[in-house]
Design an enzyme around this catalytic site. Structure first.
Site, PDB file in Angstrom:
ATOM      1  CE  LYS A  68      -0.477   0.073   5.052  1.00  0.00           C
ATOM      2  NZ  LYS A  68      -1.413   0.094   6.187  1.00  0.00           N
TER       3      LYS A  68
ATOM      4  NE  ARG B 173      -2.489  -7.937   7.771  1.00  0.00           N
ATOM      5  CZ  ARG B 173      -3.084  -8.363   8.882  1.00  0.00           C
ATOM      6  NH1 ARG B 173      -3.635  -9.574   8.920  1.00  0.00           N
ATOM      7  NH2 ARG B 173      -3.144  -7.596   9.953  1.00  0.00           N
TER       8      ARG B 173
ATOM      9  CE1 TYR C  74      12.732  32.307   2.805  1.00  0.00           C
ATOM     10  CE2 TYR C  74      12.957  29.927   2.561  1.00  0.00           C
ATOM     11  CZ  TYR C  74      12.649  31.168   2.028  1.00  0.00           C
ATOM     12  OH  TYR C  74      12.260  31.261   0.713  1.00  0.00           O
TER      13      TYR C  74
ATOM     14  CB  CYS D 227      14.460  26.040   1.457  1.00  0.00           C
ATOM     15  SG  CYS D 227      15.679  27.093   2.287  1.00  0.00           S
TER      16      CYS D 227
ATOM     17  CG  ASP E 121      11.748  24.013  -4.233  1.00  0.00           C
ATOM     18  OD1 ASP E 121      10.939  23.073  -4.337  1.00  0.00           O
ATOM     19  OD2 ASP E 121      11.415  25.218  -4.278  1.00  0.00           O
TER      20      ASP E 121
END
Length: 382
Positions: A39, A228, A274, A322, A324
């Site tokens: 899943k 499982r 930042y 950040c 990206d």
């Protein structure tokens, strides 16, 4: 795809799945088989790619969360039985039939809806009934305080659905303190009582399965038809700091990597990223890496001591991560340049940086960290 073709990527070594499957099988009774849970895109690893490799390893049953995930496997060429572990809205029952999927009957009322739909359309829906022995999530309640065995029997007797199996789910099989072990033993006892009561009523219960990953590691001797595992065949547990009764030699199959996009020298007293949470105390070499929280690397570990691997050595991630990009202090690493490969978890030479370290800094479990890995990260399969 070459590493230079992209800014950040996941490397996934499918060849290690066979080893991990064998490590699981060593723990199990000879009568127990593996239902591989793929899943959530195989926890971010790629459902079809992993399922194909698992099939080559002899796995003959798969579990997914939703009908969409089941269809993804079918369209990817997976022909083995696929159990939908979660809820399928009745409006999509036709897809269960169309793609030959097996639905979980998660309550008597839900099973009746499936039965009525099948009667109307002249088909039979195959499924497994889920009983709730203590998770209190999905399933017909079969707990000591409220034991609804008659509802389970009624599901088996509905004429337009076929119940091919029965299962429940552990909630604290990872806990080895006495209280949690007692709770898990109670769940086992309740599940066994359900099976006995059904068999005493002349009902063929079908396939029986109970153990999740930690159920396998801590209760390997249970003799149900299937187990499982999810993370285990991917070479991981939820956190390698969690002790287990057994200690298989699992090999992680995923590594997260990215390229350095720029290297610059900054003076003492210069702030980075930042929020100005990092200020240089010396002349420093700072490498910007082309990956960030939009790729799934958690911003929450900013300024908490997170590291990366570069040229076979650990280097600190500095300042706020950040969307990206992120920054590394590479002052003590020689010859760092644009295009160098950084490992965010995985191996670089003899140095290892397990995903578990990142997970603990983020105060979560590896299950979630893997699922954070964004769809915009290419999966490069070996």
């Amino acid at each position: 795809m070459l590493m230079s073709d992209t800014r950040a990527w996941l490397e996934i070594d499918l060849s290690k799945i066979s080893h991990n499957v064998k490590e699981i099988q060593k723990l199990l009774p000879s009568t127990s088989k593996i239902m591989a849970i793929v899943k959530a895109n195989a926890y971010g690893h790629g459902d079809v790619a992993c399922a194909k490799e698992l099939s080559r390893c002899g796995i003959d049953f798969f579990g997914v969360s939703s009908v969409d995930e089941g269809i993804s496997l079918r369209e990817g060429g997976i022909r083995e039985p696929i159990l939908i572990l979660g809820y399928t809205p009745p409006v999509h029952f036709h897809q269960v039939i169309q793609h030959d999927l097996i639905q979980t009957f998660l309550s008597l009322d839900y099973a009746k809806k499936a039965n009525a739909w099948c009667k109307e359309h002249g088909v039979i829906m195959h499924g497994h009934v889920k009983v709730d022995t203590g998770m209190s999530r999905l399933g017909i309640i079969t707990q000591q305080q409220d034991y609804r065995i008659e509802e389970v029997k009624e599901v088996y007797h509905l004429p337009h659905i076929a119940v091919d199996g029965i299962f429940s789910h552990f909630s604290v099989s990872d806990g080895l303190d006495e209280d949690n072990k007692a709770y898990t033993r109670k769940q086992i006892m309740l599940f066994d009582q359900v099976l006995k009561d059904l068999e005493d009523a002349g009902i063929d219960v079908g396939i029986r399965h109970l153990q999740n990953s930690y159920g396998i590691l801590n209760y390997p001797d249970l003799k149900y038809d299937y187990v499982r595992p999810g993370l285990l065949f991917l070479g991981a547990t939820s956190d390698d700091a969690i002790d287990t009764i057994t200690h298989p030699d699992f090999q992680p199959i995923m590594q997260l990597k990215a390229n350095i996009s720029m290297v610059k020298t900054i003076q003492p007293g210069v702030c980075v990223s930042y929020g100005r949470h990092f200020t240089s105390e010396r002349i420093s070499r700072i490498a910007t890496v082309s990956i960030g929280y939009a790729d799934g690397y958690p911003r929450s570990v900013s300024n908490k001591g997170a590291c990366a691997l570069l040229h076979g050595k650990r280097v600190p991630i500095i300042g706020n991560i950040c969307m990206d990009q992120m920054m590394l202090d590479v002052t003590d690493i020689k010859h760092v340049k644009e295009g160098d490969v950084v490992t965010l978890f995985g191996c670089d030479g003899d140095e290892k940086l397990p995903i578990d370290e990142l997970t603990r800094l983020a105060q979560t479990i590896n299950n979630e960290t893997f699922c954070w890995m964004s769809a915009r990260l290419p999966r490069i399969y070996k």
